[in-house]
Scaffold this motif. Structure first.
Motif, PDB file in Angstrom:
ATOM      1  N   VAL A  78    -104.569  53.004  71.693  1.00  0.00           N
ATOM      2  CA  VAL A  78    -104.151  52.704  73.064  1.00  0.00           C
ATOM      3  C   VAL A  78    -102.630  52.729  73.095  1.00  0.00           C
ATOM      4  O   VAL A  78    -101.965  52.100  72.253  1.00  0.00           O
ATOM      5  N   ALA A  79    -102.068  53.458  74.050  1.00  0.00           N
ATOM      6  CA  ALA A  79    -100.611  53.559  74.171  1.00  0.00           C
ATOM      7  C   ALA A  79    -100.175  53.098  75.553  1.00  0.00           C
ATOM      8  O   ALA A  79    -100.955  53.108  76.504  1.00  0.00           O
ATOM      9  N   VAL A  80     -98.910  52.711  75.650  1.00  0.00           N
ATOM     10  CA  VAL A  80     -98.385  52.223  76.930  1.00  0.00           C
ATOM     11  C   VAL A  80     -96.873  52.403  76.961  1.00  0.00           C
ATOM     12  O   VAL A  80     -96.209  52.398  75.916  1.00  0.00           O
ATOM     13  N   THR A  81     -96.337  52.585  78.155  1.00  0.00           N
ATOM     14  CA  THR A  81     -94.881  52.631  78.299  1.00  0.00           C
ATOM     15  C   THR A  81     -94.300  51.254  78.018  1.00  0.00           C
ATOM     16  O   THR A  81     -94.630  50.283  78.698  1.00  0.00           O
ATOM     17  N   GLN A  82     -93.434  51.174  77.003  1.00  0.00           N
ATOM     18  CA  GLN A  82     -92.770  49.918  76.641  1.00  0.00           C
ATOM     19  C   GLN A  82     -91.496  49.725  77.461  1.00  0.00           C
ATOM     20  O   GLN A  82     -91.083  48.616  77.747  1.00  0.00           O
ATOM     21  N   GLY A  83     -90.842  50.811  77.836  1.00  0.00           N
ATOM     22  CA  GLY A  83     -89.604  50.779  78.588  1.00  0.00           C
ATOM     23  C   GLY A  83     -88.943  52.142  78.470  1.00  0.00           C
ATOM     24  O   GLY A  83     -89.439  53.020  77.752  1.00  0.00           O
ATOM     25  N   GLY A 110     -96.486  51.427  71.505  1.00  0.00           N
ATOM     26  CA  GLY A 110     -95.534  51.352  72.598  1.00  0.00           C
ATOM     27  C   GLY A 110     -94.716  52.636  72.643  1.00  0.00           C
ATOM     28  O   GLY A 110     -94.336  53.174  71.598  1.00  0.00           O
ATOM     29  N   VAL A 111     -94.445  53.145  73.838  1.00  0.00           N
ATOM     30  CA  VAL A 111     -93.796  54.447  73.992  1.00  0.00           C
ATOM     31  C   VAL A 111     -92.569  54.340  74.881  1.00  0.00           C
ATOM     32  O   VAL A 111     -92.571  53.615  75.878  1.00  0.00           O
ATOM     33  N   ALA A 311     -96.937  59.320  72.251  1.00  0.00           N
ATOM     34  CA  ALA A 311     -97.574  58.361  71.340  1.00  0.00           C
ATOM     35  C   ALA A 311     -98.167  59.054  70.123  1.00  0.00           C
ATOM     36  O   ALA A 311     -98.263  58.455  69.037  1.00  0.00           O
ATOM     37  N   TYR A 312     -98.548  60.310  70.273  1.00  0.00           N
ATOM     38  CA  TYR A 312     -99.136  61.042  69.155  1.00  0.00           C
ATOM     39  C   TYR A 312     -98.154  61.184  67.989  1.00  0.00           C
ATOM     40  O   TYR A 312     -98.558  61.256  66.827  1.00  0.00           O
ATOM     41  N   LEU A 313     -96.856  61.196  68.305  1.00  0.00           N
ATOM     42  CA  LEU A 313     -95.833  61.189  67.250  1.00  0.00           C
ATOM     43  C   LEU A 313     -96.021  59.996  66.328  1.00  0.00           C
ATOM     44  O   LEU A 313     -95.976  60.101  65.102  1.00  0.00           O
ATOM     45  N   SER A 319     -97.330  54.840  62.612  1.00  0.00           N
ATOM     46  CA  SER A 319     -96.280  53.868  62.965  1.00  0.00           C
ATOM     47  C   SER A 319     -96.717  53.130  64.228  1.00  0.00           C
ATOM     48  O   SER A 319     -96.309  53.482  65.342  1.00  0.00           O
ATOM     49  N   PHE A 320     -97.559  52.129  64.032  1.00  0.00           N
ATOM     50  CA  PHE A 320     -98.134  51.417  65.166  1.00  0.00           C
ATOM     51  C   PHE A 320     -97.250  50.234  65.579  1.00  0.00           C
ATOM     52  O   PHE A 320     -96.397  49.785  64.823  1.00  0.00           O
ATOM     53  N   THR A 321     -97.502  49.746  66.779  1.00  0.00           N
ATOM     54  CA  THR A 321     -96.684  48.681  67.358  1.00  0.00           C
ATOM     55  C   THR A 321     -97.408  47.350  67.247  1.00  0.00           C
ATOM     56  O   THR A 321     -98.616  47.265  67.499  1.00  0.00           O
ATOM     57  N   ALA A 322     -96.674  46.313  66.862  1.00  0.00           N
ATOM     58  CA  ALA A 322     -97.261  44.971  66.765  1.00  0.00           C
ATOM     59  C   ALA A 322     -97.639  44.472  68.162  1.00  0.00           C
ATOM     60  O   ALA A 322     -96.990  44.805  69.159  1.00  0.00           O
TER      61      ALA A 322
END
Length: 339
Positions: A78-83, A110-111, A311-313, A319-322
């Motif tokens: 699951v990905a989302v715009t972080q800022g 986070g992206v 996010a695929y990068l 390299s996942f986000t906490a």
């Protein structure tokens, strides 16, 4: 192994959810616009935008999964715009994405919003590194050098108004509806003449931009005409303004390509939909033998498919986000890439 990422984008006034396979194939890309809501205010009202996101986010996520023909068990992350973006709007997407990732045991990513705009180009073609990205939107005007996949170095940025912001302010001065950019573009292309406007080139070696003076020049021309009891043709004003913007963007972007030895120029952001700019860049790049990539119109404005592509990068590098990540309205592109 196939990777399917469900992404959410809520950085401003579009609520969007998408499912993208292997960073390239769009299975769904559902966008709910708030344009009609904000039109009466002449611009985006942050508090209203965040409430609208809350009202629609669950429905948009469900619609995206249904359109893609996948279930939650089929997702890889699951990905989302972080800022960056409006903090209240960002929070809605971040909380929804965290809840989904946590409840279904999925990796969370986070992206950076601008990375998403750049990688929208990968959804419709190939990226050839090193490249120059010209980012043009309502909140950003930047030239970014990418030596390799996921590597970002900002060469220049606006010192005042972003180009999309300048379009909206000029449109308001011409009494055009919100959002003003498409209306200014249409008038400029229809015009049979123009009122010349200044170009802000700044220092000879600078890749920075400045549109505040141009906006003031437009207002000054309108005010002086009003004092003389004259009426300027809005199309002539629009053409003079747009030609000034396009000239500066085109010249600086091509200079960046030549001076860095880039293989390609990619355009990103909502203003990439501007027909005058697209034509100018296509003609200039064809003349100079430069590869050019501009996303289809549907991928220029804010959407979740571009967030999934970026996010695929992170997915490839694991390299996942906490899950304690916070929405960051001032997130640095370079810092995000290194995280």
């Amino acid at each position: 192994m196939t990777c399917r990422i469900l992404a959410l984008e809520t950085s401003c006034d579009e609520t969007s959810a998408a499912v993208v396979e292997d960073g390239r194939r769009i299975l769904s890309n559902v966008v709910s616009s708030q344009m009609d809501t904000h039109k009466r205010f002449g611009g985006v009202v942050p508090e209203v935008a965040s409430r609208k996101h809350v009202e629609t986010i669950t429905r948009i996520m469900e619609a995206s999964l249904e359109e893609a023909g996948v279930q939650l068990k089929d997702l890889s992350a699951v990905a989302v715009t972080q800022g960056p973006g409006l903090v209240g709007s960002l929070l809605v997407g971040v909380v929804a994405a965290k809840a989904l990732a946590l409840s279904h045991g999925l990796p969370f990513i986070g992206v950076h919003h601008i990375a998403g705009h750049i990688y929208a180009n990968r959804l419709s073609g190939e990226l050839h590194f090193p490249l120059i990205a010209l980012v043009v939107s309502g909140g950003h005007t930047e030239i970014i050098h990418m030596e390799a996949d996921g590597s970002f170095r900002r060469l220049g940025q606006t010192r005042d108004d972003a180009v999309g912001e300048a379009y909206d302010k000029v449109a308001r001065a011409l009494s055009l509806p919100y959002p003003g950019g498409p209306h200014v573009d249409r008038l400029a292309l229809e015009a049979d003449g123009e009122i010349p406007m200044p170009r802000a080139w700044l220092e000879p070696d600078s890749y920075d931009f400045s549109f505040s003076g141009l906006k003031s020049a437009v207002l000054n021309a309108l005010n002086q005409a009003a004092m003389r009891k004259e009426t300027l043709d809005p199309a002539h004003v629009a053409k003079g303004f747009q030609q000034s913007v396009i000239d500066v963007l085109t010249v600086k972007a091509l200079r960046a390509v030549k001076e860095t030895g880039a293989e390609q120029l990619v355009v990103a952001g909502g203003v990439a939909a501007n027909r005058g700019l697209r034509t100018s860049l296509e003609e200039a790049c064809s003349r100079e033998g430069i590869r050019l990539a501009i996303p289809p119109l549907a991928l220029c404005t804010d959407n979740a498919a571009m967030i999934a592509a970026a996010a695929y990068l992170k997915w490839e590098r694991k390299s996942f986000t906490a899950l304690d990540m916070k929405a960051d309205p001032m997130l640095s592109l370079e810092d995000w890439a290194k995280a």
